[in-house]
Design an enzyme around this catalytic site. Sequence first.
Site, PDB file in Angstrom:
ATOM      1  N   SER A 199      -9.908   1.344   2.850  1.00 53.63           N
ATOM      2  CA  SER A 199      -9.029   2.062   1.943  1.00 53.63           C
ATOM      3  C   SER A 199      -7.955   1.251   1.124  1.00 53.63           C
ATOM      4  O   SER A 199      -7.375   1.603   0.130  1.00 53.63           O
ATOM      5  CB  SER A 199      -8.369   3.000   2.621  1.00 53.63           C
ATOM      6  OG  SER A 199      -7.509   2.603   3.742  1.00 53.63           O
ATOM      7  N   LYS A 228       0.737  -1.100  -0.056  1.00 54.33           N
ATOM      8  CA  LYS A 228       0.059  -0.074   0.104  1.00 54.33           C
ATOM      9  C   LYS A 228       0.779   1.102  -0.021  1.00 54.33           C
ATOM     10  O   LYS A 228       1.862   1.289   0.676  1.00 54.33           O
ATOM     11  CB  LYS A 228      -0.767   0.079   1.287  1.00 54.33           C
ATOM     12  CG  LYS A 228      -2.001   0.992   1.310  1.00 54.33           C
ATOM     13  CD  LYS A 228      -2.821   0.783   2.678  1.00 54.33           C
ATOM     14  CE  LYS A 228      -4.058   1.858   2.671  1.00 54.33           C
ATOM     15  NZ  LYS A 228      -4.774   1.820   4.003  1.00 54.33           N
ATOM     16  N   SER A 257      -9.989  -0.989   6.906  1.00 53.76           N
ATOM     17  CA  SER A 257      -9.372  -0.699   5.624  1.00 53.76           C
ATOM     18  C   SER A 257      -8.597  -1.988   4.995  1.00 53.76           C
ATOM     19  O   SER A 257      -8.066  -2.085   3.759  1.00 53.76           O
ATOM     20  CB  SER A 257      -8.235   0.397   5.599  1.00 53.76           C
ATOM     21  OG  SER A 257      -9.248   1.552   5.741  1.00 53.76           O
TER      22      SER A 257
END
Lengths: 479, 485
Positions: free
Chosen positions: B153, B78, B177
């Site tokens: 996310s 990420k 997330s």
Amino acid sequence: MKYQVVIGLEVHAQLLTNSKIFCGCSTRFGAEPNSQTCPVCLGMPGALPVLNGKVVEYAVKAGLATNCAITPRSIFARKNYFYPDLPKGYQISQYELPICVNGCLEIEVDGEIKKIGITRIHMEEDAGKLVHMETMDAGEKSYVDLNRACTPLLEIVSEPDLRSADEAVAYLKKLHQIVVYLGICDGNMEEGSFRCDANVSLMPVGSDTFGTRAELKNINSFRFIKQAIEYEIERQADILDEGRKVVQETRLFDPATGTTRSMRGKEEAHDYRYFPDPDLVPLVIGDDWVEEIRGTLPELPDVKRQRYVAEFGLPEYDAEVLSASREIAEYFEACAALYPQAKTISNWVMGEVLRALKEDGREIADCPATPRLLTDMLQLIEKGTISGKIAKTVFEEMYKTGKEPARIVEEKGLVQVTDTGAIEKIIDDVLAKEPGQVEEYRNGKEKLFGFFVGQVMKASRGKANPAMVNELLLKKLKG
Amino acid sequence: MELYELTIHELHRKLKNREVSSVEATRSMLERIGAVEDRVRSFITVTPEEALKNAEAADRRIAKGKIDVLTGIPVALKDIFLTAGIRTTCASRILENFIPPYDSTAVAKLKEKGIVLVGKLNQDEFAMGSSTESSWFGTTRNPWHPDYIPGGSSGGSASCIAARQATATLGTDTGGSIRQPASHCGCVGLKPTYGRVSRYGVIAYASSLDQVGPVTRDVADCAIMLGAVAGHDPKDSTSVNLPVPDYSAALVHDVKGLKIGLPREYFIEGLDPSVKKAMDEAIATYQGLGAEFMEISLPHTDYAVATYYLIATAEASSNLARYDGVRFGHRNTDARGLLDMYMLSRDEGFGAEVKRRIMLGTYALSSGYYDAYYLKAQKVRTLIMRDFIKAFETVDVILTPVAPTPAFKIGEKFNDPLQMYLSDIFTIPVNLAGTCGISVPAGFSREGLPIGVQLIGKPFGEETILRAAYAFEQNTEWHKRKADM
């Protein structure tokens, strides 16, 4: 109208740790801009603070030395505001639960002892520094130096217990002495290692409701704090006399004019949005650690002063001067361990030693006339080898060269003349030269005696034993 | 089977036996990324040169016989993890060109083991969102259906696994997330207990809630990745100094007598029938394996979303203050004066959702409102924590849906923040309680979108939820289905 001034002080003391409060960077002063930085003190994304244990130890020392209670569980909080010298956009400080609370200090003003409350002491990080410069091409530019960012500070907040500028100065001096004594702050006010903000307000004499206060900033000497407060008292008194109201605001002290001017008003005051810093866990301090730290505290000036009076029989004044700094006290105590006459030592330290040091700007720890040399010299006086007067010459030489006093006496031929015959001969010569004065003396003008002593000492180049000169001279004059 | 399709443990076996080299595996992965990236957009930055360099180093290491289970494995991260020398944006314009000077601890640990970094993954801007639609770099698509969001996310971390563009990924989880996108993309995603993995070098959204965790093809990979990044870090004061267990060793196929709680409050109206069905089937599967079910109550569940949006935004409003245009990141150069520079740089640099949360958080911390909002939220958080502590007195794990619905359509909730916020209703309480949760594939919707279920464990009970997830996986086929790209 007559007003009573009410003052509270907030002192920031920079701690003498080797590394910063939340990272491992050096705290050394004066390095190349931004050379002492890392992701943490630069406020890089993802960087996290880790508390420096030494800072906690120093804060506890300060708390214990000012009679505070040490909070068993204290919390770091974020104080949020934007400024280019504040890399994270918040300062890590303490807010609701500071490390030390409810302390006090005793100050003495005009012979009266007064207790001044200390509300709290908390740890926080310093900000960086902005450097504004004119450039050839781009006009005015501002640069950010973050070497100082994240250096550890203690904020020490007093109760509004101070009632005059003199009390404020006495409190500040006392606090300054303590942090320097503890070895946790170098106390350098010019470089900003010890700086002070003052909250000042007036109320009618006899009232017990505090007036609206102004916060004075940027005060970096004992002289300025007095100036700033006195100016502020006058300014506020004028406003009140005219029937107007004092505005709550922050005012900047200007050392050039000795006045204060408005920096920002209450409506411009920041809302710092304090909240507990989620990156740092609560700081838990056990009693055993506190006791361990208590055990490392040096003897503090007040205690030392009292001990000097009790143990060495010194006058209050001497005890005060000798305990004023840890270094002077150490010098004195080293002397006292070698020579029993404390008052004699005290006279020499307060006189010749401190004067000589002041003249060439040296610290007492670097004094070439070490406690051993000084006390050796005092022994020579006591034995009558040299007179007190000659000793001053010996001291000068000893201070300059660090030579043994006995050797100086020998090399310079400063041994005191104690031979009766030799002294009588000098006296005879002097009296023979001044028949008129001898006549006057014998006719009753006895104050001329001092004149003869002076002449004899001069003729002996100071080496004649003064007591013997007195005795023999008197005998001869009375004839 | 292509190399890019293998799990960590499958590829590791081949690398160890010298059947393939890391360079071959990496090339296969880079080709796969090239082939499907247009349709998924998992990545913000693909790092082929770094990847091949890492792969060559891994092959040299393997040749010396110093292979670790992660040596030579293609991994993507990420874009919230700082990677020294490699652009790290957090999907924000304000960090569009930010090249970090250091690695986050999690990345450093993976590098030590010899992973191959294939790229940095898309996400919601500053991890604020549940759909990966708030990224400055565009929306990631759900590999199972291009009209649907991948979740968020950590949307890129999940889509990347589902589209087989990396063998394993790391994400972060502040309110769901990791688990929610893992559920929406049919992957395994684990949020460890707060303090289990270092947050150092991970761009902060809400410091008291953020945790690093893996998104993987299966539970065994999840255990490997968690073991690699977990552990105390002296650079993160909130990381906990507890030994790291051998999570792979915990993967025994046995849940007999395991006490599973079903929280009454999680079976709400509005639960999508396909989610309900997945839950019912999961319960039946576990019952078949000898687990015991009991109804429990987590009475303060209703307050979780509101509590989260006060605490998370308050912390975010402070955490994001450092993006001021002074030292790094986007700066408006036409600004006249300091205040102007701050306002223009931040106005241009942050997207709408980030601004909304900064404003919410600033408000919650303001003087006069602090007690009513932030402080009250902290108190409710304590109550929610106690709910879990009490529940875990009687059960070993808690089984819940991950999200009330399968993935929704791109654009469907983007302009309705409240609806968006409610999609994390089952994951948020776990972050507030600071405990751990895992999402495992458990079914599909009529549209063919994956659905996961969540197993919530006791604090530092990762071994138990991994074991329960592993047993479930061994007795179901859901994880074997692949998105048809």
